[in-house]
Design an enzyme around this catalytic site. Structure first.
Site, PDB file in Angstrom:
ATOM      1  N   HIS A  56      11.797 -38.668 -20.087  1.00 10.82           N
ATOM      2  CA  HIS A  56      12.921 -38.603 -19.044  1.00 10.82           C
ATOM      3  C   HIS A  56      13.077 -40.073 -18.370  1.00 10.82           C
ATOM      4  O   HIS A  56      12.559 -40.653 -18.318  1.00 10.82           O
ATOM      5  CB  HIS A  56      12.481 -37.820 -17.828  1.00 10.82           C
ATOM      6  N   GLU A  78      20.762 -37.028 -22.277  1.00  9.25           N
ATOM      7  CA  GLU A  78      21.001 -37.167 -20.719  1.00  9.25           C
ATOM      8  C   GLU A  78      21.514 -38.661 -20.454  1.00  9.25           C
ATOM      9  O   GLU A  78      20.686 -39.640 -20.212  1.00  9.25           O
ATOM     10  CB  GLU A  78      19.636 -37.168 -20.000  1.00  9.25           C
ATOM     11  N   GLY A 100      21.532 -36.908 -11.395  1.00 11.63           N
ATOM     12  CA  GLY A 100      21.321 -37.000  -9.922  1.00 11.63           C
ATOM     13  C   GLY A 100      22.450 -37.709  -9.376  1.00 11.63           C
ATOM     14  O   GLY A 100      22.431 -38.016  -8.002  1.00 11.63           O
ATOM     15  N   ASN A 151      14.387 -28.879 -14.529  1.00 14.82           N
ATOM     16  CA  ASN A 151      13.368 -29.838 -14.199  1.00 14.82           C
ATOM     17  C   ASN A 151      13.099 -29.915 -12.666  1.00 14.82           C
ATOM     18  O   ASN A 151      13.932 -30.552 -12.231  1.00 14.82           O
ATOM     19  CB  ASN A 151      13.739 -31.176 -14.967  1.00 14.82           C
ATOM     20  N   TRP A 152      12.039 -29.558 -12.170  1.00 17.23           N
ATOM     21  CA  TRP A 152      11.986 -29.345 -10.682  1.00 17.23           C
ATOM     22  C   TRP A 152      11.334 -30.772 -10.369  1.00 17.23           C
ATOM     23  O   TRP A 152      11.205 -30.778  -9.015  1.00 17.23           O
ATOM     24  CB  TRP A 152      10.966 -28.376 -10.264  1.00 17.23           C
ATOM     25  N   LYS A 153      10.989 -31.799 -11.044  1.00 23.62           N
ATOM     26  CA  LYS A 153      10.613 -33.029 -10.589  1.00 23.62           C
ATOM     27  C   LYS A 153       9.564 -32.980  -9.541  1.00 23.62           C
ATOM     28  O   LYS A 153       8.580 -32.045  -9.603  1.00 23.62           O
ATOM     29  CB  LYS A 153      11.863 -33.940 -10.331  1.00 23.62           C
ATOM     30  N   SER A 205      23.649 -33.811 -14.013  1.00 26.36           N
ATOM     31  CA  SER A 205      24.859 -33.324 -12.931  1.00 26.36           C
ATOM     32  C   SER A 205      25.400 -32.123 -13.360  1.00 26.36           C
ATOM     33  O   SER A 205      26.496 -31.725 -13.118  1.00 26.36           O
ATOM     34  CB  SER A 205      25.603 -34.206 -12.279  1.00 26.36           C
ATOM     35  N   GLU A 223      13.712 -41.085 -15.657  1.00 27.83           N
ATOM     36  CA  GLU A 223      12.965 -41.608 -14.302  1.00 27.83           C
ATOM     37  C   GLU A 223      11.575 -42.042 -15.012  1.00 27.83           C
ATOM     38  O   GLU A 223      11.158 -43.016 -14.408  1.00 27.83           O
ATOM     39  CB  GLU A 223      13.099 -40.444 -13.454  1.00 27.83           C
ATOM     40  N   GLY A 251      18.534 -30.797 -13.310  1.00 31.60           N
ATOM     41  CA  GLY A 251      17.483 -31.151 -12.335  1.00 31.60           C
ATOM     42  C   GLY A 251      17.992 -30.557 -11.061  1.00 31.60           C
ATOM     43  O   GLY A 251      17.425 -29.438 -10.751  1.00 31.60           O
ATOM     44  N   GLY A 252      18.576 -31.338 -10.044  1.00 30.30           N
ATOM     45  CA  GLY A 252      19.013 -30.733  -8.792  1.00 30.30           C
ATOM     46  C   GLY A 252      19.291 -29.354  -8.690  1.00 30.30           C
ATOM     47  O   GLY A 252      18.834 -28.536  -7.842  1.00 30.30           O
TER      48      GLY A 252
HETATM   49  C1  PEP Z   1      17.390 -34.334 -14.932  1.00 36.40           C
HETATM   50  O1  PEP Z   1      16.920 -34.960 -14.024  1.00 36.40           O
HETATM   51  O2  PEP Z   1      17.120 -34.290 -15.994  1.00 36.40           O
HETATM   52  C2  PEP Z   1      18.782 -33.982 -14.491  1.00 36.40           C
HETATM   53  C3  PEP Z   1      19.735 -33.865 -15.679  1.00 36.40           C
HETATM   54  O3  PEP Z   1      19.102 -34.289 -13.312  1.00 36.40           O
HETATM   55  P1  PEP Z   1      20.488 -33.683 -12.596  1.00 36.40           P
HETATM   56  O4  PEP Z   1      20.625 -32.197 -13.070  1.00 36.40           O
HETATM   57  O5  PEP Z   1      20.149 -33.557 -11.091  1.00 36.40           O
HETATM   58  O6  PEP Z   1      21.500 -34.560 -12.854  1.00 36.40           O
END
Ligand code: PEP
Length: 249
Positions: A94, A166, A172, A9-11, A212, A96, A233-234
């Site tokens: 998600h 999640e 994050g 997920n490149w957000k 994470s 966010e 994500g990151g």
């Molecule tokens: C996400 O945003 O779905 C996610 C899992 O982010 P991260 O891996 O950065 O925690």
């Protein structure tokens, strides 16, 4: 038989050329046929991503969509629009989107219905917040999210659903659920689906973990029997890390 999936997920990251560079770096990767790799670039780069990945096995998905087909919804993107550029998958729910754009399970139920009308696959995100985990109510929270949004779907519709558990406290933050914590709740989720539907359907649903995930913890999490991969994500923004995570599955 369910597949293993690693989805990035490149957000709201990467401009047009950075998106293209990241895709080029991933394109040379080969992975087993029972693994699916997906990327979710920003809306503005979806058409480009779709073109760049056409010959390969990397799949492109959107990060969100509106529940309506068209109309006066300034700034929104519909399933119909996504469909018209060849995008047949979408992330919905998600944390966010829930936290910053007030998305609720009731609204998400409508989005899921719309996506399914367009025959899109849905990566449905859900999970508890930190205070709910501390209070020990995470099983109830997750049950309620799934019941509200997905438990009136029929079994054919379920073939289009990918779940992404999640825990909000792990997204994050650098905090990750331990492999045991992930397995416990993933097994609970599969059990819920089995009791609402049946064992065969429950066995066929891919349940991803997100929060994470990094090269250092991916294989311990992915090796749990009810964890079928991850939503990343990151770490998916860095080609080397994302490739290492894909190779951990
Ligand atoms: C996400 O945003 O779905 C996610 C899992 O982010 P991260 O891996 O950065 O925690």
């Amino acid at each position: 038989m369910r597949k293993k999936i690693v989805a990035g997920n490149w957000k709201m990251n990467n401009n047009k050329s950075e998106t293209a560079d990241l895709i080029q770096a991933l394109k040379s990767l080969s992975f087993s046929t029972d693994v699916r790799v997906m990327i979710a670039p920003a809306f503005t780069h979806l058409a480009q991503a779709e073109e760049l990945t056409q010959a390969g096995r990397i799949e492109v998905l959107a990060q969100n969509m509106n529940a309506n087909d068209s109309g006066a919804f300034t700034g929104e993107i519909s399933a119909k629009m996504l469909h018209s550029i060849g995008i047949d998958k979408v992330i919905l729910g998600h944390s966010e989107r829930r936290a910053y754009y007030n998305e609720t399970d009731v609204g998400l139920k409508q989005k899921v219905k719309t996506a399914l009308t367009y025959d899109m696959e849905v990566v449905f995100c859900f999970g508890e917040e930190l205070d709910q985990r501390k209070a020990g109510s995470h099983f109830e929270v997750v049950q309620s999210q799934l019941e509200t949004v997905l438990f009136d779907l029929n079994s054919t519709e379920w073939s289009k659903i990918i779940l992404a558990y999640e825990p909000v406290w792990a997204i994050g933050t650098g905090e990750t659920a331990s492999p045991d914590q992930a397995q416990d709740i993933h097994a609970f989720i599969r059990g819920l689906i089995a009791s609402k539907y049946d064992e065969d359907l429950a066995k066929d649903v891919s349940i991803l973990y997100g929060g994470s995930v990094k090269p250092a913890n991916a294989s311990a999490i992915f090796s749990q029997p009810d964890v079928d991969g991850g939503l990343i994500g990151g770490a998916s923004l860095n080609a080397e890390d994302f490739i290492a995570i894909i190779q951990s599955i």
